[in-house]
Design a protein around this motif. Structure first.
Motif, PDB file in Angstrom:
ATOM      1  N   UNK A  89       0.833  -1.205   0.000  1.00 46.04           N
ATOM      2  CA  UNK A  89       0.000   0.000   0.000  1.00 46.04           C
ATOM      3  C   UNK A  89       0.869   1.257   0.000  1.00 46.04           C
ATOM      4  N   UNK A  90       0.266   2.356  -0.466  1.00 50.47           N
ATOM      5  CA  UNK A  90       1.005   3.608  -0.545  1.00 50.47           C
ATOM      6  C   UNK A  90       2.014   3.629  -1.673  1.00 50.47           C
ATOM      7  N   UNK A  91       1.972   2.617  -2.542  1.00 51.05           N
ATOM      8  CA  UNK A  91       2.911   2.510  -3.663  1.00 51.05           C
ATOM      9  C   UNK A  91       2.095   2.413  -4.955  1.00 51.05           C
ATOM     10  N   UNK A  92       1.791   1.177  -5.375  1.00 49.95           N
ATOM     11  CA  UNK A  92       0.955   0.992  -6.562  1.00 49.95           C
ATOM     12  C   UNK A  92       0.231  -0.342  -6.473  1.00 49.95           C
ATOM     13  N   UNK A  93      -0.789  -0.489  -7.301  1.00 46.99           N
ATOM     14  CA  UNK A  93      -1.558  -1.737  -7.313  1.00 46.99           C
ATOM     15  C   UNK A  93      -0.699  -2.914  -7.763  1.00 46.99           C
ATOM     16  N   UNK A  94       0.333  -2.657  -8.560  1.00 48.54           N
ATOM     17  CA  UNK A  94       1.249  -3.723  -8.963  1.00 48.54           C
ATOM     18  C   UNK A  94       1.947  -4.320  -7.751  1.00 48.54           C
ATOM     19  N   UNK A  95       2.303  -3.474  -6.816  1.00 51.56           N
ATOM     20  CA  UNK A  95       2.921  -3.924  -5.570  1.00 51.56           C
ATOM     21  C   UNK A  95       1.924  -4.762  -4.762  1.00 51.56           C
ATOM     22  N   UNK A  96       0.724  -4.240  -4.600  1.00 52.01           N
ATOM     23  CA  UNK A  96      -0.289  -4.935  -3.812  1.00 52.01           C
ATOM     24  C   UNK A  96      -0.634  -6.297  -4.397  1.00 52.01           C
ATOM     25  N   UNK A  97      -0.613  -6.412  -5.720  1.00 54.24           N
ATOM     26  CA  UNK A  97      -0.969  -7.675  -6.380  1.00 54.24           C
ATOM     27  C   UNK A  97      -0.010  -8.804  -6.031  1.00 54.24           C
ATOM     28  N   UNK A 183      -4.487 -13.698 -21.497  1.00 52.96           N
ATOM     29  CA  UNK A 183      -5.769 -14.198 -20.994  1.00 52.96           C
ATOM     30  C   UNK A 183      -5.974 -13.903 -19.508  1.00 52.96           C
ATOM     31  N   UNK A 184      -5.004 -13.260 -18.890  1.00 50.44           N
ATOM     32  CA  UNK A 184      -5.122 -12.962 -17.463  1.00 50.44           C
ATOM     33  C   UNK A 184      -5.892 -11.661 -17.233  1.00 50.44           C
ATOM     34  N   UNK A 185      -6.687 -11.666 -16.180  1.00 51.47           N
ATOM     35  CA  UNK A 185      -7.356 -10.441 -15.715  1.00 51.47           C
ATOM     36  C   UNK A 185      -6.951 -10.258 -14.254  1.00 51.47           C
ATOM     37  N   UNK A 186      -5.874  -9.526 -14.046  1.00 45.56           N
ATOM     38  CA  UNK A 186      -5.286  -9.417 -12.720  1.00 45.56           C
ATOM     39  C   UNK A 186      -5.933  -8.331 -11.870  1.00 45.56           C
ATOM     40  N   UNK A 187      -6.630  -7.395 -12.509  1.00 45.58           N
ATOM     41  CA  UNK A 187      -7.191  -6.255 -11.784  1.00 45.58           C
ATOM     42  C   UNK A 187      -8.645  -6.034 -12.189  1.00 45.58           C
ATOM     43  N   UNK A 188      -9.413  -5.493 -11.240  1.00 46.66           N
ATOM     44  CA  UNK A 188     -10.773  -5.040 -11.501  1.00 46.66           C
ATOM     45  C   UNK A 188     -10.827  -3.550 -11.195  1.00 46.66           C
ATOM     46  N   UNK A 189     -11.694  -2.801 -11.874  1.00 44.54           N
ATOM     47  CA  UNK A 189     -11.800  -1.365 -11.583  1.00 44.54           C
ATOM     48  C   UNK A 189     -12.260  -1.132 -10.144  1.00 44.54           C
ATOM     49  N   UNK A 190     -11.707  -0.113  -9.533  1.00 48.02           N
ATOM     50  CA  UNK A 190     -12.128   0.286  -8.187  1.00 48.02           C
ATOM     51  C   UNK A 190     -12.620   1.728  -8.252  1.00 48.02           C
ATOM     52  N   UNK A 196      -8.211  10.394  -3.905  1.00 40.83           N
ATOM     53  CA  UNK A 196      -6.894  11.000  -3.673  1.00 40.83           C
ATOM     54  C   UNK A 196      -6.002  10.111  -2.809  1.00 40.83           C
ATOM     55  N   UNK A 197      -6.564   9.031  -2.284  1.00 41.09           N
ATOM     56  CA  UNK A 197      -5.820   8.124  -1.413  1.00 41.09           C
ATOM     57  C   UNK A 197      -5.737   6.718  -2.001  1.00 41.09           C
ATOM     58  N   UNK A 198      -6.862   6.201  -2.473  1.00 41.57           N
ATOM     59  CA  UNK A 198      -6.971   4.796  -2.851  1.00 41.57           C
ATOM     60  C   UNK A 198      -6.485   4.513  -4.271  1.00 41.57           C
ATOM     61  N   UNK A 199      -6.093   3.256  -4.488  1.00 40.03           N
ATOM     62  CA  UNK A 199      -5.835   2.783  -5.840  1.00 40.03           C
ATOM     63  C   UNK A 199      -7.155   2.736  -6.616  1.00 40.03           C
ATOM     64  N   UNK A 200      -7.051   2.904  -7.913  1.00 42.13           N
ATOM     65  CA  UNK A 200      -8.228   2.819  -8.772  1.00 42.13           C
ATOM     66  C   UNK A 200      -8.311   1.460  -9.464  1.00 42.13           C
TER      67      UNK A 200
END
Length: 300
Positions: A89-97, A183-190, A196-200
């Motif tokens: 967290x506080x970095x990017x969604x790639x990190x969180x994944x 064929x991968x779907x690693x993320x869903x829209x948020x 201003x705080x959360x990942x999208x």
């Protein structure tokens, strides 16, 4: 950092957390996604005149800044507050994944060690996934904490993603094994309450890790024995409004309280609605302060 000069052990641990954040911030920085470092950095509000503290945990795809208004309120009530940064967290969604809930528990454990060096009594509290982690701490380490406060813990989700996330991750794993990256779907829209705080982007794996965490919490709730405050929004669009009562009813201890907050958004710890939540929390904690403190030297 607010307050008097810190004990050397506390300063050393804080410096380690800041260095870890800076390293991961640089490693996973994405110009279109990563927020400013002031959003993601962990922080300590050290109250020199108090030996009471709160370990305050933010939610999924958020950052310590999400609970800053709550932290400021607790500090004004005489508590030392530490808000850890959960891994990924506080970095990017790639990190969180790339993270598992065990990584988040490690972040919380390190936060506990910081407060245990400067407080006699520690309350563990959190919002959303942070509330789930707080409940896990209370179940797993009751000797550490004087009480637990859970706000909008995601015991039961709403929305299609809660049903599809498991199958989608299994398909992702199969595609990765077969080297079919397209064929991968690693993320869903948020669609966050606090953009201003959360990942999208929500990592499918991260969402499933929350579900796994809450499954473990659900199984452990009958063994939760320390005082507990459960708060839930009555019209939460992301977490089922039934989730709070489900948690409350399953807690095994007798010293527990349930508060329902009438609100139409998931995020209830910021803005004007936050004041309503903070009032309920402060009323609950005021009764605990009348009890004798438990030494923070208790074993884990």
């Amino acid at each position: 950092m607010i307050g008097a000069v810190l004990p050397p052990a506390v300063k050393r641990l804080l410096d380690q957390e800041q260095a870890l954040f800076q390293a991961e911030y640089q490693k996973y920085y994405l110009p279109e996604e990563t927020k400013g470092p002031e959003i993601g950095a962990p922080y300590l509000l050290h109250h020199p005149g108090s030996r009471d503290a709160v370990l305050l945990i933010h939610g999924l795809m958020a950052a310590p800044h999400e609970v800053r208004q709550w932290a400021d309120n607790l500090f004004s009530m005489g508590y030392t507050v530490y808000a850890p940064r959960l891994a990924g967290h506080g970095t990017s969604a790639e990190d969180l994944a790339r993270r598992n809930y065990g990584d988040w528990l490690d972040s919380v454990d390190r936060g506990y060690k910081i407060l245990a060096s400067c407080a006699d009594r520690i309350i563990v509290a959190g919002f959303s996934t942070g509330a789930g982690l707080a409940l896990h701490q209370a179940i797993s380490h009751p000797q550490r904490y004087g009480a637990v406060v859970s706000v909008s813990a995601p015991m039961k989700f709403k929305g299609l993603l809660s049903y599809l996330s498991g199958p989608v991750e299994r398909l992702n794993n199969a595609a990765a094994f077969l080297k079919l990256d397209g064929f991968q779907k690693r993320f869903a829209p948020n669609h966050p309450d606090n953009p201003e705080i959360n990942y999208h982007r929500c990592p499918i794996h991260g969402f499933n890790q929350v579900k796994a965490l809450m499954g473990k919490v659900y199984r452990g709730l009958p063994h939760l024995s320390i005082p507990a405050l459960i708060i839930q929004g009555s019209r939460d669009p992301k977490v089922s409004p039934k989730a709070g009562k489900m948690i409350f009813d399953r807690i095994g201890g007798n010293e527990k309280k349930y508060v329902e907050i009438p609100y139409h958004l998931h995020g209830i710890v910021r803005g004007s609605i936050g004041a309503v939540v903070f009032s309920a929390v402060n009323e609950f904690l005021s009764h605990l302060r009348q009890a004798p403190p438990v030494s923070s030297g208790r074993s884990s």
